[in-house]
Motif scaffolding. Structure first.
Motif, PDB file in Angstrom:
ATOM      1  N   MET A   1       0.837  -1.168   0.000  1.00  0.00           N
ATOM      2  CA  MET A   1       0.000   0.000   0.000  1.00  0.00           C
ATOM      3  C   MET A   1       0.886   1.235   0.000  1.00  0.00           C
ATOM      4  N   SER A   2       0.460   2.256  -0.712  1.00  0.00           N
ATOM      5  CA  SER A   2       1.242   3.484  -0.753  1.00  0.00           C
ATOM      6  C   SER A   2       0.990   4.297   0.499  1.00  0.00           C
ATOM      7  N   GLY A   3       1.645   5.424   0.584  1.00  0.00           N
ATOM      8  CA  GLY A   3       1.474   6.290   1.736  1.00  0.00           C
ATOM      9  C   GLY A   3       0.245   7.182   1.635  1.00  0.00           C
ATOM     10  N   SER A   4      -0.510   7.109   0.537  1.00  0.00           N
ATOM     11  CA  SER A   4      -1.700   7.938   0.372  1.00  0.00           C
ATOM     12  C   SER A   4      -2.785   7.517   1.345  1.00  0.00           C
ATOM     13  N   VAL A   5      -3.543   8.509   1.792  1.00  0.00           N
ATOM     14  CA  VAL A   5      -4.688   8.258   2.664  1.00  0.00           C
ATOM     15  C   VAL A   5      -5.894   8.954   2.055  1.00  0.00           C
ATOM     16  N   LEU A   6      -6.984   8.241   1.953  1.00  0.00           N
ATOM     17  CA  LEU A   6      -8.239   8.812   1.484  1.00  0.00           C
ATOM     18  C   LEU A   6      -9.257   8.689   2.602  1.00  0.00           C
ATOM     19  N   THR A   7      -9.832   9.820   2.989  1.00  0.00           N
ATOM     20  CA  THR A   7     -10.870   9.829   4.014  1.00  0.00           C
ATOM     21  C   THR A   7     -12.204  10.120   3.341  1.00  0.00           C
ATOM     22  N   ILE A   8     -13.177   9.246   3.593  1.00  0.00           N
ATOM     23  CA  ILE A   8     -14.519   9.466   3.067  1.00  0.00           C
ATOM     24  C   ILE A   8     -15.501   9.393   4.234  1.00  0.00           C
ATOM     25  N   PRO A   9     -16.626  10.112   4.117  1.00  0.00           N
ATOM     26  CA  PRO A   9     -17.632  10.051   5.183  1.00  0.00           C
ATOM     27  C   PRO A   9     -18.245   8.655   5.290  1.00  0.00           C
ATOM     28  N   ARG A  10     -18.556   8.246   6.484  1.00  0.00           N
ATOM     29  CA  ARG A  10     -19.190   6.952   6.720  1.00  0.00           C
ATOM     30  C   ARG A  10     -20.512   6.856   5.942  1.00  0.00           C
TER      31      ARG A  10
END
Length: 122
Positions: free
Chosen positions: A1-10
Motif C-alpha cells: 500500500m502506498s502512503g496515500s490516505v483517502l478519508t470518506i464520510p461513513r
C-alpha cells in the motif's frame, strides 16, 4: 500500500454498500463539494457517465472519484478502469463477491497505488 490516505464520510461508504447490494448500477461517480466527497451517482454502464457528469456539475459539485462494483472477488482495477480516470483523482473498487462483508479499496490515479481508506464520522 502506498502512503496515500483517502478519508470518506461513513454515510458515503454506506451509500456505496447500498449500491453494491443492488440498488444502483455497476459503475458510478462520486461528487464533492469543497473537496469533500458528498454524493453518489450510480450508473448502469460507463456510457451513461456523461449525463451524470453534467448533473453533478449542475449541482455545483466536482468529480471526486469514479467507482466500480466487481461481482467477483477480484478487487484490483482492470486496465479499462484506469483508462476512465483521466478526470478523477480516485478510483474506488468494491468487491461484491463476499459473504456479509464489503471489500472497499481506494486507488490514487497519479501513482496507481492502493491508498489507506479511512471512514470519518459525518
Amino acid at each position: 500500500m502506498s502512503g496515500s490516505v483517502l478519508t470518506i464520510p461513513r454515510s458515503l461508504a454506506n451509500a456505496l454498500l447500498a449500491d453494491a447490494q443492488g440498488h444502483g448500477g455497476t459503475y458510478g461517480l462520486v461528487g464533492a463539494r469543497a473537496g469533500r466527497p458528498t454524493s453518489l451517482y450510480p450508473c448502469a454502464s460507463p456510457a451513461g457517465e456523461g449525463s451524470l457528469l453534467a448533473q453533478l456539475r449542475d449541482r455545483g459539485e466536482s468529480l471526486f472519484a469514479r467507482y466500480r462494483l466487481l461481482p467477483e472477488s477480484r478487487s484490483t482495477p482492470a486496465v479499462a478502469d484506469w483508462a476512465s480516470l483521466q478526470d478523477a483523482p480516485w478510483l474506488l473498487v468494491l468487491s461484491t463477491d463476499t459473504q456479509g462483508v464489503l471489500a472497499l479499496r481506494a486507488f490514487a490515479r497519479d501513482d496507481r497505488q492502493e491508498a489507506n481508506l479511512v471512514l470519518s464520522n459525518d
